[in-house]
Write a protein that holds these residues in place. Structure first.
Motif, short mmCIF file in Angstrom:
data_model
loop_
_atom_site.label_atom_id
_atom_site.label_comp_id
_atom_site.label_asym_id
_atom_site.label_seq_id
_atom_site.Cartn_x
_atom_site.Cartn_y
_atom_site.Cartn_z
N PHE A 70 0.83 -1.21 0.00
CA PHE A 70 0.00 0.00 0.00
C PHE A 70 0.86 1.25 0.00
CE2 PHE A 70 -2.06 3.40 2.47
CZ PHE A 70 -3.17 3.64 1.65
N ALA A 87 -3.54 1.22 -5.11
CA ALA A 87 -3.54 1.61 -3.69
C ALA A 87 -4.94 1.59 -3.10
CB ALA A 87 -2.91 3.00 -3.54
N ILE A 113 -6.10 -1.96 -2.48
CA ILE A 113 -5.45 -2.55 -1.30
C ILE A 113 -6.08 -1.99 -0.03
CG2 ILE A 113 -3.28 -2.75 -0.03
CD1 ILE A 113 -1.81 -2.63 -2.70
N ALA A 114 -6.32 -0.68 0.00
CA ALA A 114 -6.93 -0.06 1.18
C ALA A 114 -8.35 -0.59 1.39
CB ALA A 114 -6.95 1.46 1.02
N ILE A 153 -2.95 5.23 6.52
CA ILE A 153 -3.76 4.89 5.34
C ILE A 153 -4.64 6.07 4.94
CG2 ILE A 153 -5.61 3.38 4.50
CD1 ILE A 153 -4.44 1.20 6.37
#
Length: 603
Positions: A177, A188, A191-192, A208
């Protein structure tokens, strides 16, 4: 057959290199049908076996059925599932897995061995995890299969409570990430989103949130508004979990601004884009309304909403319901939820766990509830002095409670009393679901897996479930075990009516009426529950529960909301459908227990 006889299989796998499992499945199928190959029957069977296991679709969200068929025909035919694997085929897979060089295939075989072998061997699951994560996160496979494999690995590790592997997977996820390489930046958000769905890496929430906000700002500046909205909205949720209220609000506003800009862009494109613009104006209004009241003046929220309303009206629509919901913390909630988990934990079988689950919360006692509401009306007389009107989410008046006043109108008193009982019952549903049903269900699913066939057999054994509806009702119950309550309620509500009807028929009640033309019609659920036989069949407590839950307009009114297509997204994902699902599960389990006790007594 000896392992050495399968060298041909390894050659096929090695020739395919790092291709996906779907590509391998195609190659296995192609190879088995080649006329220039003189494969023995045993070799053909192995090719068919590997074609089948590589064709299965990974659905990591489900712990119970993580693999689905690649194809499902309308006539019931389908491609392979884990349940199709025979003991001899599982033995072949167990003997061959060490020789397989293809990482994804190796993970697939170990996962299938974990799912299908009895008794379960944790070593199979651990090996599956290790090979799912062996190559870390690879951008070129992430969207196709990589994300699902990482998710499956994490859920397996959590199921085993393997802290070492959980930590390792989390390190892989957060490292990817934060990777600033351009191709990793592109994934990204994905993934988050996985981190959010897994409820993982809570200690990284702030990091994050900040990265998502930065990427969202970059996308917004480039005019990529749809992508920017996703980044801002997820960033906002992460800031909130980090208890950073100021940044939570900033990203809320950023998301709302992006909706508004996108709406204006579409509105100005011409008539063909007005419908899209309307939806975006609507989303922008709702986004701004998420901003807490104390920040509204700072960000000129009211002025912005007023402008958006004009845009909404111009695109030919009306504003939606703007009412908000405020919830206060429940004292001792964590302790209650923990007790609920303890109640169902450590049971020896799936059925035993469901038996305990069926008693996870108490049914409101009709007489006690009535007495409490009488006292409440007497001590808070002013609240009953005036009548009340209840509205649906679309503005329709769906119920009116009369005023008690100073007269001697006992009928109005009774109506008001009953309405208040239903309102209290509805509030209790929310508490029961949040503090008892959902925590207990999570606990059960962390320890047990429920196949569709298990639930079907349970329903088939239950004397309560009509034989003509076993498939439908068992599917509704299984959907709840997958947390698909919004879908389950659309099957459950009409089938509950059928159960009530059949129970009344068995008690000798007439459940139909003749119209003026001599045509016989089945009575609806409201009418059925009003019949005197219902009190005898279900008892006062359960009769009130069914009435308040399914047919009373003051309550969730699930039967009518579902039957007439009035159930909104918010209502479908609320606590009422979950409670209704639990009621049907409880009724099914209790009918089996009662039937067993009656047989024992008869013997």
């Amino acid at each position: 057959m000896e392992i050495s006889d399968f060298g041909f299989l390894q050659n096929i796998i090695e020739n395919e290199g790092g291709k996906s499992l779907q590509s391998l499945s195609t190659e296995f199928g192609r190879e088995s049908s080649r006329e220039d190959r003189d494969y023995a029957v045993e070799e053909q069977n192995v090719l068919s076996l590997f074609k089948n296991i590589t064709s299965m679709m990974l659905t990591p969200k489900s712990n119970n059925e993580p693999f689905q068929p690649l194809m499902q025909m309308a006539d019931g035919r389908r491609s392979a599932l884990p349940a199709d694997l025979s003991q001899s085929e599982l033995t072949i897979l167990a003997n061959l897995v060490e020789r397989i060089s293809h990482v994804a295939l190796k993970a697939r075989v170990y996962d299938l061995l974990w799912i299908c072998c009895k008794p379960k061997k944790p070593s199979h699951a651990k090996c599956a995890i290790d090979f799912y994560i062996k190559d870390g996160i690879k951008v070129d496979t992430w969207r196709h299969a990589g994300k699902k494999e990482i998710e499956r690995a994490y859920r397996l590790a959590r199921q085993l409570n393997d802290r070492e592997r959980i930590t390792k997977i989390e390190e892989i996820i957060i490292s990817s990430f934060n990777n600033n390489a351009e191709d990793f930046v592109d994934i990204a958000y994905s993934i988050a989103d996985l981190i959010e769905n897994l409820n993982a890496l809570k200690e990284h929430n702030l990091n994050i949130a900040e990265r998502l906000e930065s990427l969202g700002e970059s996308l917004k500046s480039k005019g990529h508004l749809k992508d920017a909205i996703r980044y801002f909205e997820l960033s906002s949720r992460k800031y909130k979990k980090s208890l950073n209220e100021d940044k939570h609000v900033v990203t809320l506003v950023q998301a709302a601004e992006s909706y508004a800009l996108d709406a204006e862009n579409h509105f100005n494109l011409g008539a063909g884009s007005k419908l899209i613009a309307n939806s975006l104006f609507e989303n922008a209004i709702h986004a701004y309304r998420k901003v807490p009241a104390k920040y509204r003046e700072e960000y000129s929220i009211d002025e912005r909403i007023s402008k958006l309303r004009h845009g909404l009206n111009e695109s030919g629509k009306h504003t939606l319901n703007e009412m908000g919901l405020f919830q206060t913390p429940i004292e001792g909630a964590d302790e209650v939820a923990q007790l609920s988990k303890s109640h169902v934990a450590g049971k020896g079988s799936e059925y035993e766990a469901l038996v305990y689950f069926s008693g996870i919360c108490n049914v409101d006692k009709y007489d006690s509830l009535m007495e409490r509401e009488k006292k409440s009306m007497n001590s808070n007389f002013l609240s009953s002095f005036f009548g009340s009107t209840q509205y649906a989410s679309d503005g329709r008046v769906i119920a009116k409670t009369p005023s008690v006043g100073l007269g001697d109108d006992q009928e109005s008193v009774n109506v008001t009393l009953f309405d208040n009982m239903v309102r209290t019952f509805s509030r209790n549903i929310e508490l029961n679901v949040k503090l008892a049903i959902v925590p207990a269900l999570h606990q059960i699913l962390s320890e047990h897996s429920f196949s569709k066939n298990f639930i079907f057999e349970m329903c088939d054994y239950s004397p309560l479930i009509p034989k003509s509806s076993v498939h439908l009702i068992s599917h509704a119950l299984w959907l709840g075990l997958e947390f698909e309550f919004s879908t389950a309620i659309h099957i459950l509500a009409p089938q509950l009516e059928k159960i009530v009807r059949e129970q009344l028929k068995e008690a000798g009640a007439h459940t139909t009426h003749l119209d003026k033309t001599g045509i016989e019609h089945e009575k609806g659920l409201s009418t059925l529950l009003d019949m005197p036989e219902s009190l005898e069949v279900f008892g006062q407590d359960h009769l009130f529960e069914l009435t308040a839950l399914f047919t009373n307009s003051i309550g969730p009114n699930l039967r009518n909301e579902v039957a007439h297509g009035l159930l909104t997204d918010n209502a479908a994902y609320s606590e009422a459908p979950i409670y209704a699902w639990w009621v049907l599960m409880r009724m099914t389990i209790h009918s089996i227990i009662t039937s067993s006790e009656e047989k024992d007594n008869a013997e």
